[in-house]
Scaffold this motif. Sequence first.
Motif, PDB file in Angstrom:
ATOM      1  N   VAL A  27     -65.345  48.185 -45.075  1.00 39.17           N
ATOM      2  CA  VAL A  27     -64.900  46.810 -44.810  1.00 39.17           C
ATOM      3  C   VAL A  27     -65.753  46.177 -43.717  1.00 39.17           C
ATOM      4  O   VAL A  27     -66.172  45.021 -43.838  1.00 39.17           O
ATOM      5  CB  VAL A  27     -63.402  46.787 -44.446  1.00 39.17           C
ATOM      6  N   GLY A  28     -66.041  46.918 -42.658  1.00 41.41           N
ATOM      7  CA  GLY A  28     -66.896  46.391 -41.595  1.00 41.41           C
ATOM      8  C   GLY A  28     -68.287  46.049 -42.089  1.00 41.41           C
ATOM      9  O   GLY A  28     -68.865  45.033 -41.703  1.00 41.41           O
ATOM     10  N   MET A  29     -68.827  46.893 -42.964  1.00 40.54           N
ATOM     11  CA  MET A  29     -70.155  46.641 -43.505  1.00 40.54           C
ATOM     12  C   MET A  29     -70.167  45.405 -44.409  1.00 40.54           C
ATOM     13  O   MET A  29     -71.055  44.555 -44.313  1.00 40.54           O
ATOM     14  CB  MET A  29     -70.641  47.853 -44.301  1.00 40.54           C
ATOM     15  N   VAL A  30     -69.156  45.282 -45.265  1.00 46.35           N
ATOM     16  CA  VAL A  30     -69.096  44.129 -46.180  1.00 46.35           C
ATOM     17  C   VAL A  30     -68.916  42.831 -45.394  1.00 46.35           C
ATOM     18  O   VAL A  30     -69.599  41.833 -45.664  1.00 46.35           O
ATOM     19  CB  VAL A  30     -67.969  44.325 -47.218  1.00 46.35           C
ATOM     20  N   VAL A  31     -68.030  42.833 -44.420  1.00 46.81           N
ATOM     21  CA  VAL A  31     -67.822  41.625 -43.613  1.00 46.81           C
ATOM     22  C   VAL A  31     -69.084  41.301 -42.812  1.00 46.81           C
ATOM     23  O   VAL A  31     -69.461  40.131 -42.693  1.00 46.81           O
ATOM     24  CB  VAL A  31     -66.593  41.793 -42.690  1.00 46.81           C
ATOM     25  N   GLY A  32     -69.754  42.320 -42.296  1.00 51.44           N
ATOM     26  CA  GLY A  32     -71.004  42.084 -41.571  1.00 51.44           C
ATOM     27  C   GLY A  32     -72.077  41.470 -42.448  1.00 51.44           C
ATOM     28  O   GLY A  32     -72.794  40.555 -42.023  1.00 51.44           O
ATOM     29  N   THR A  48     -70.954  35.950 -31.371  1.00 53.18           N
ATOM     30  CA  THR A  48     -69.519  36.194 -31.534  1.00 53.18           C
ATOM     31  C   THR A  48     -69.054  35.880 -32.947  1.00 53.18           C
ATOM     32  O   THR A  48     -68.009  36.360 -33.362  1.00 53.18           O
ATOM     33  CB  THR A  48     -68.707  35.368 -30.539  1.00 53.18           C
ATOM     34  N   LEU A  49     -69.820  35.111 -33.679  1.00 51.91           N
ATOM     35  CA  LEU A  49     -69.443  34.779 -35.047  1.00 51.91           C
ATOM     36  C   LEU A  49     -69.435  36.012 -35.935  1.00 51.91           C
ATOM     37  O   LEU A  49     -68.667  36.094 -36.886  1.00 51.91           O
ATOM     38  CB  LEU A  49     -70.403  33.726 -35.617  1.00 51.91           C
ATOM     39  N   THR A  50     -70.245  36.998 -35.637  1.00 48.94           N
ATOM     40  CA  THR A  50     -70.254  38.205 -36.451  1.00 48.94           C
ATOM     41  C   THR A  50     -69.264  39.250 -35.947  1.00 48.94           C
ATOM     42  O   THR A  50     -68.677  39.973 -36.747  1.00 48.94           O
ATOM     43  CB  THR A  50     -71.657  38.837 -36.478  1.00 48.94           C
ATOM     44  N   MET A  51     -69.075  39.340 -34.642  1.00 46.03           N
ATOM     45  CA  MET A  51     -68.242  40.406 -34.104  1.00 46.03           C
ATOM     46  C   MET A  51     -66.747  40.184 -34.310  1.00 46.03           C
ATOM     47  O   MET A  51     -66.035  41.108 -34.685  1.00 46.03           O
ATOM     48  CB  MET A  51     -68.522  40.583 -32.602  1.00 46.03           C
ATOM     49  N   ILE A  52     -66.277  38.975 -34.087  1.00 47.89           N
ATOM     50  CA  ILE A  52     -64.841  38.708 -34.176  1.00 47.89           C
ATOM     51  C   ILE A  52     -64.301  38.943 -35.589  1.00 47.89           C
ATOM     52  O   ILE A  52     -63.293  39.629 -35.749  1.00 47.89           O
ATOM     53  CB  ILE A  52     -64.515  37.307 -33.636  1.00 47.89           C
ATOM     54  N   PRO A  53     -64.935  38.426 -36.643  1.00 53.95           N
ATOM     55  CA  PRO A  53     -64.411  38.715 -37.988  1.00 53.95           C
ATOM     56  C   PRO A  53     -64.475  40.200 -38.356  1.00 53.95           C
ATOM     57  O   PRO A  53     -63.565  40.716 -39.014  1.00 53.95           O
ATOM     58  CB  PRO A  53     -65.315  37.903 -38.917  1.00 53.95           C
ATOM     59  N   VAL A  58     -61.666  45.102 -39.630  1.00 50.20           N
ATOM     60  CA  VAL A  58     -61.504  46.541 -39.461  1.00 50.20           C
ATOM     61  C   VAL A  58     -60.108  46.852 -38.920  1.00 50.20           C
ATOM     62  O   VAL A  58     -59.461  47.799 -39.370  1.00 50.20           O
ATOM     63  CB  VAL A  58     -62.607  47.121 -38.555  1.00 50.20           C
ATOM     64  N   GLY A  59     -59.627  46.051 -37.991  1.00 56.50           N
ATOM     65  CA  GLY A  59     -58.275  46.249 -37.458  1.00 56.50           C
ATOM     66  C   GLY A  59     -57.203  46.101 -38.522  1.00 56.50           C
ATOM     67  O   GLY A  59     -56.283  46.922 -38.616  1.00 56.50           O
ATOM     68  N   ILE A  60     -57.322  45.072 -39.348  1.00 52.24           N
ATOM     69  CA  ILE A  60     -56.365  44.865 -40.435  1.00 52.24           C
ATOM     70  C   ILE A  60     -56.450  46.011 -41.442  1.00 52.24           C
ATOM     71  O   ILE A  60     -55.428  46.493 -41.933  1.00 52.24           O
ATOM     72  CB  ILE A  60     -56.605  43.496 -41.109  1.00 52.24           C
ATOM     73  N   THR A  61     -57.663  46.446 -41.735  1.00 52.64           N
ATOM     74  CA  THR A  61     -57.832  47.570 -42.661  1.00 52.64           C
ATOM     75  C   THR A  61     -57.166  48.824 -42.125  1.00 52.64           C
ATOM     76  O   THR A  61     -56.495  49.549 -42.865  1.00 52.64           O
ATOM     77  CB  THR A  61     -59.328  47.839 -42.910  1.00 52.64           C
ATOM     78  N   VAL A  63     -54.660  49.014 -40.010  1.00 53.51           N
ATOM     79  CA  VAL A  63     -53.205  48.842 -40.044  1.00 53.51           C
ATOM     80  C   VAL A  63     -52.678  49.043 -41.456  1.00 53.51           C
ATOM     81  O   VAL A  63     -51.655  49.708 -41.666  1.00 53.51           O
ATOM     82  CB  VAL A  63     -52.800  47.460 -39.482  1.00 53.51           C
ATOM     83  N   VAL A  64     -53.372  48.494 -42.438  1.00 55.20           N
ATOM     84  CA  VAL A  64     -52.938  48.627 -43.832  1.00 55.20           C
ATOM     85  C   VAL A  64     -53.062  50.076 -44.302  1.00 55.20           C
ATOM     86  O   VAL A  64     -52.202  50.588 -45.025  1.00 55.20           O
ATOM     87  CB  VAL A  64     -53.750  47.674 -44.739  1.00 55.20           C
ATOM     88  N   MET A  65     -54.133  50.751 -43.903  1.00 51.60           N
ATOM     89  CA  MET A  65     -54.389  52.115 -44.360  1.00 51.60           C
ATOM     90  C   MET A  65     -53.682  53.177 -43.514  1.00 51.60           C
ATOM     91  O   MET A  65     -53.754  54.358 -43.834  1.00 51.60           O
ATOM     92  CB  MET A  65     -55.897  52.391 -44.345  1.00 51.60           C
ATOM     93  N   LEU A  66     -53.010  52.788 -42.434  1.00 52.05           N
ATOM     94  CA  LEU A  66     -52.411  53.752 -41.519  1.00 52.05           C
ATOM     95  C   LEU A  66     -51.428  54.716 -42.191  1.00 52.05           C
ATOM     96  O   LEU A  66     -51.484  55.918 -41.908  1.00 52.05           O
ATOM     97  CB  LEU A  66     -51.741  53.033 -40.350  1.00 52.05           C
ATOM     98  N   PRO A  67     -50.534  54.268 -43.075  1.00 53.57           N
ATOM     99  CA  PRO A  67     -49.644  55.247 -43.727  1.00 53.57           C
ATOM    100  C   PRO A  67     -50.414  56.307 -44.520  1.00 53.57           C
ATOM    101  O   PRO A  67     -50.072  57.494 -44.472  1.00 53.57           O
ATOM    102  CB  PRO A  67     -48.766  54.400 -44.650  1.00 53.57           C
ATOM    103  N   TRP A  68     -51.444  55.894 -45.230  1.00 50.15           N
ATOM    104  CA  TRP A  68     -52.257  56.849 -45.995  1.00 50.15           C
ATOM    105  C   TRP A  68     -53.007  57.795 -45.068  1.00 50.15           C
ATOM    106  O   TRP A  68     -53.096  59.002 -45.329  1.00 50.15           O
ATOM    107  CB  TRP A  68     -53.234  56.095 -46.895  1.00 50.15           C
ATOM    108  N   ILE A  69     -53.547  57.265 -43.978  1.00 49.31           N
ATOM    109  CA  ILE A  69     -54.283  58.097 -43.018  1.00 49.31           C
ATOM    110  C   ILE A  69     -53.355  59.140 -42.411  1.00 49.31           C
ATOM    111  O   ILE A  69     -53.698  60.329 -42.335  1.00 49.31           O
ATOM    112  CB  ILE A  69     -54.926  57.219 -41.923  1.00 49.31           C
TER     113      ILE A  69
END
Length: 89
Positions: A27-32, A48-53, A58-61, A63-69
């Motif tokens: 996800v970080g690579m695709v967004v980058g 900052t336009l690249t780092m914040i998104p 990555v944070g949202i990913t 959180v979403v993947m935390l149960p599986w992890i």
Amino acid sequence: MDSSYVIALGGEMFRLTVIIAAPAMIVGMVVGILMALFQAVTSVQEQTLTMIPKIMAVGITLVVMLPWIIDTMVSFTAQVFSALPDAAN
């Protein structure tokens, strides 16, 4: 506990680490790449336009993947603990 068990356990830990880290890294690579493409198209060169998104995606990913992890790590830990009595012989 022989060396083949330790090597197999290390290989399994490495494989599990890669599998758990892969979604966030992808996800970080695709967004980058998308943000770099956006910057190239619009000629906006703001750092900052690249780092914040990327941080948000990555944070949202995570959180979403935390149960599986957690489930994956707990099952691996249970597998290791259940194999310890056999490895001690």
